[in-house]
Design a protein around this motif. Structure first.
Motif, PDB file in Angstrom:
ATOM      1  N   ALA A  46     -17.288 -17.330  10.954  1.00  0.00           N
ATOM      2  CA  ALA A  46     -16.276 -16.025  12.325  1.00  0.00           C
ATOM      3  C   ALA A  46     -16.143 -14.907  12.066  1.00  0.00           C
ATOM      4  O   ALA A  46     -16.103 -14.063  13.545  1.00  0.00           O
ATOM      5  N   LEU A  47     -16.491 -14.514  11.341  1.00  0.00           N
ATOM      6  CA  LEU A  47     -17.102 -13.311  11.373  1.00  0.00           C
ATOM      7  C   LEU A  47     -18.402 -12.622  11.827  1.00  0.00           C
ATOM      8  O   LEU A  47     -18.270 -11.634  12.197  1.00  0.00           O
ATOM      9  N   GLY A  48     -19.486 -13.670  11.762  1.00  0.00           N
ATOM     10  CA  GLY A  48     -20.112 -13.607  13.116  1.00  0.00           C
ATOM     11  C   GLY A  48     -20.208 -13.013  14.799  1.00  0.00           C
ATOM     12  O   GLY A  48     -20.913 -12.640  14.609  1.00  0.00           O
ATOM     13  N   ARG A  55     -14.351 -14.376  19.911  1.00  0.00           N
ATOM     14  CA  ARG A  55     -13.183 -14.486  19.559  1.00  0.00           C
ATOM     15  C   ARG A  55     -12.868 -16.030  19.099  1.00  0.00           C
ATOM     16  O   ARG A  55     -13.966 -16.744  19.653  1.00  0.00           O
ATOM     17  N   SER A  56     -12.193 -16.512  18.086  1.00  0.00           N
ATOM     18  CA  SER A  56     -12.307 -17.650  17.607  1.00  0.00           C
ATOM     19  C   SER A  56     -10.861 -18.169  16.723  1.00  0.00           C
ATOM     20  O   SER A  56     -10.402 -17.290  16.260  1.00  0.00           O
ATOM     21  N   LYS A 144      -8.459  -8.464   8.243  1.00  0.00           N
ATOM     22  CA  LYS A 144      -8.888  -7.646   8.824  1.00  0.00           C
ATOM     23  C   LYS A 144      -9.718  -7.567  10.572  1.00  0.00           C
ATOM     24  O   LYS A 144      -9.750  -6.528  10.851  1.00  0.00           O
ATOM     25  N   ARG A 145     -10.375  -8.704  11.229  1.00  0.00           N
ATOM     26  CA  ARG A 145     -10.315  -9.061  12.183  1.00  0.00           C
ATOM     27  C   ARG A 145      -9.740  -9.872  13.102  1.00  0.00           C
ATOM     28  O   ARG A 145      -9.788 -10.344  13.813  1.00  0.00           O
ATOM     29  N   ALA A 146      -8.583  -9.851  12.409  1.00  0.00           N
ATOM     30  CA  ALA A 146      -7.131 -10.207  13.386  1.00  0.00           C
ATOM     31  C   ALA A 146      -7.012 -10.703  14.429  1.00  0.00           C
ATOM     32  O   ALA A 146      -6.422 -11.379  15.531  1.00  0.00           O
ATOM     33  N   ASP A 147      -7.523  -9.227  14.840  1.00  0.00           N
ATOM     34  CA  ASP A 147      -7.710 -10.210  16.836  1.00  0.00           C
ATOM     35  C   ASP A 147      -8.935  -9.842  17.044  1.00  0.00           C
ATOM     36  O   ASP A 147      -8.599 -10.996  18.838  1.00  0.00           O
TER      37      ASP A 147
END
Length: 564
Positions: A46-48, A55-56, A144-147
């Protein structure tokens, strides 16, 4: 000694399920990527993807990060990947670094090994860190990447309908069931993968009979962090014992059960406690201790034949099960995540053909077979599967007491970065290189000074790896080969993430863009580079191709071929 079980010195935050807006029991939105499994591998995928702006949705059955003793050792290569994911700070602050270990046969030390570590390295060879910390630090970064990362806790997959154009997942939560449509699925749901079972796929390979009891205890000790292995120790004759120090005064102890021992009885506290106490007495540890976790482990060397099944990809334990010896489990899963993330992102964004995903399977299946090769050798030494293997091990250990040349046979080779030597993406060397990373290998680490925007900072070569293709152009004056600025413009027009980084023997702060300086004077020689040499690096840090006298057309062709 307090014999009551103590909780881990870590309290996981519990998360509630989230049901999205539904239309007739179906998620109102069709998703590009759905990741099943929120462990280290799923979070890393997901972070990658988020690093590429994709988005995932991440589906996780539990309501928190894990409990219990699972992965505990994170390699330098994994730390490099995790740094690019924006989560390495916690790993380095909390984790315990180590560079080697000791092995004992009965009461005699027969091996003292050290992993590669020198002044060129940025990160330690290994850090000890429990999986609940690993997951939490990755989760902190994901929040922190909730978007771009939609995590849905307490959500289980009931079934999957996989098709040529995507898949429909039937999901269940405490608040009701619903269906989710998605273009791509990445199955990171562990050794008992629901997705793998639903597709009728089976892991192939070897399951070993030897079993280990895994015990976590809390013990305050000043003993240094290193891997300890005891063969036929006085505390547990006929057994093999492994010991790892972890943060928060937690110690991981793995000991082999003898033939004929009943596994159900073996994990009962009244049978575990005396063995642990006997081991600690042998080690000279006199402090108070308390058990935290007890479980049992059986080594497996298993893999799927392919990791891509049309619109469904498998990663981590869902794709392969690797013996714990040599710490290749979680580390190979993080490598899977790094490989699949950039390729799937390029496909989702329309920058690459779906055929690029076949190279994920090609490369990572080959990597698994390499890991299994080393893991199998280690397993057969640590837990001999037959009388012949046991006889061989006793002979090696006995000889190692007086013959140092034999001692290398004892060491379970620790995990290291994999070279995709046979990758279909590689550009074969057209020039003869006497040194430097070959196509398919990761960049060899060296210190550099990076200048950008008028500012210079000391850094390392891997700091130049980013979510794009990178052309490292060696030069005298910080310039780039003829035609490369035009190549950069062509890549921009195509929408392909691409950056040129001049690497020079001296600093040129006036150079536009990013420029790196070989301030140690080692890099050119170690990469067999001269002015005009170019190393083309993939978004995951593996070398795609290299040329002594690079032409822009060759580099463009290499990228085009990889994405076709």
């Amino acid at each position: 000694m307090n014999k009551a079980f103590k909780p881990y010195p870590f309290t996981a935050k519990q998360y509630k399920a989230r049901v999205p807006e539904l239309k007739q029991g179906v998620d109102a939105k069709r998703h590009a990527v759905t990741i099943v499994g929120g462990g280290p591998v799923g979070l890393a995928v997901a972070l990658g993807l988020a690093n590429h702006g994709v988005r995932s949705v991440l589906i996780e059955a539990d309501d928190s990060v894990c409990y219990g003793s699972r992965a505990i050792c994170i390699s330098r290569r994994s730390l490099e990947i995790i740094e690019r994911l924006g989560a390495v700070e916690g790993f380095l602050k909390t984790g315990l670094p180590w560079t080697g270990g000791r092995s004992f046969y009965r009461d005699t030390e027969v091996l003292h090994f050290t992993m590669p570590q020198d002044e060129n390295q940025k990160l330690p060879p290994m850090v000890n860190l429990a999986q609940y910390h690993i997951e939490q630090f990755l989760l902190d970064a994901a929040e922190k990447r909730a978007d771009l990362i939609d995590i849905r806790w307490q959500t289980r997959v009931k079934s999957i309908d996989a098709r040529d154009d995507g898949a429909t997942l039937q999901l269940t939560t405490a608040d009701g069931d619903y269906a989710l449509d998605t273009d791509w699925v990445v199955a990171c749901d562990g050794g008992r993968s629901t997705i793998r079972e639903a597709l009728g796929l089976q892991l192939q390979g070897t399951s070993y009979e030897g079993r280990y009891v895994i015990v976590d205890i809390e013990l305050d000790s000043e003993r240094p962090t290193e891997r300890l292995a005891y063969f036929d120790p006085s505390s547990n004759r006929g057994s093999t014992v492994l010991v790892h120090k972890q943060p928060d005064n937690v110690w991981r102890i793995d000991y082999q059960l003898r033939d004929g021992e009943d596994a159900e009885q073996a994990v009962k506290p009244e049978n575990v406690m005396p063995r642990v106490q006997s081991l600690l007495d042998m080690m000279g540890e006199k402090g108070e201790w308390a058990p935290i976790w007890i479980t049992i482990y059986k080594a497996n060397a298993l893999t799927l034949e392919r990791y891509r099944h049309n619109r469904v990809m498998f990663a981590g334990d869902a794709a392969h099960l690797v013996p714990i010896f040599g710490v290749r489990g979680a580390n190979s899963g993080i490598d899977d995540a790094d490989n699949i993330a950039w390729k799937l992102a390029f496909v989702v964004k329309g920058l690459a053909s779906p055929a690029l995903l076949d190279s994920y399977s090609d490369e990572r299946v080959a990597a698994t077979h390499e890991n299994l090769s080393y893991g199998t050798k280690s397993t057969e030494f640590m837990a001999p599967p037959s009388f012949a293997f046991d006889l061989m091990r006793r002979a090696v250990l006995s000889l190692a007491v007086k013959h140092p040349a034999v001692r290398s046979l004892i060491n379970p080779r620790q995990t290291s970065a994999i070279t995709y030597a046979q990758s279909p993406l590689n550009v074969a060397d057209g020039d003869a290189f006497a040194a430097g990373p070959v196509p398919g290998a990761v960049l060899s680490e060296y210190p550099v000074t990076i200048a950008e925007g008028g500012q210079a900072r000391e850094a390392h070569l891997t700091d130049l790896v980013s979510p794009r293709f990178t052309a490292l152009c060696f030069s005298d004056e910080g310039d780039v080969p003829a035609g490369f600025n035009g190549l950069a413009e062509t890549m921009r027009e195509r929408g392909v993430p691409f950056r040129i980084v001049p690497l020079s023997a001296r600093l040129h702060p006036e150079t536009n863009g990013v420029h790196a300086w070989d301030h140690t004077g080692r890099l050119f020689e170690r990469y067999d580079a001269k002015p005009g040499t170019v190393y083309l690096v993939r978004p995951d840090g593996h070398v795609l191709g290299r040329w002594h006298n690079a032409r822009a057309a060759e580099v463009e062709a290499a990228i085009t071929r990889a994405l076709s």
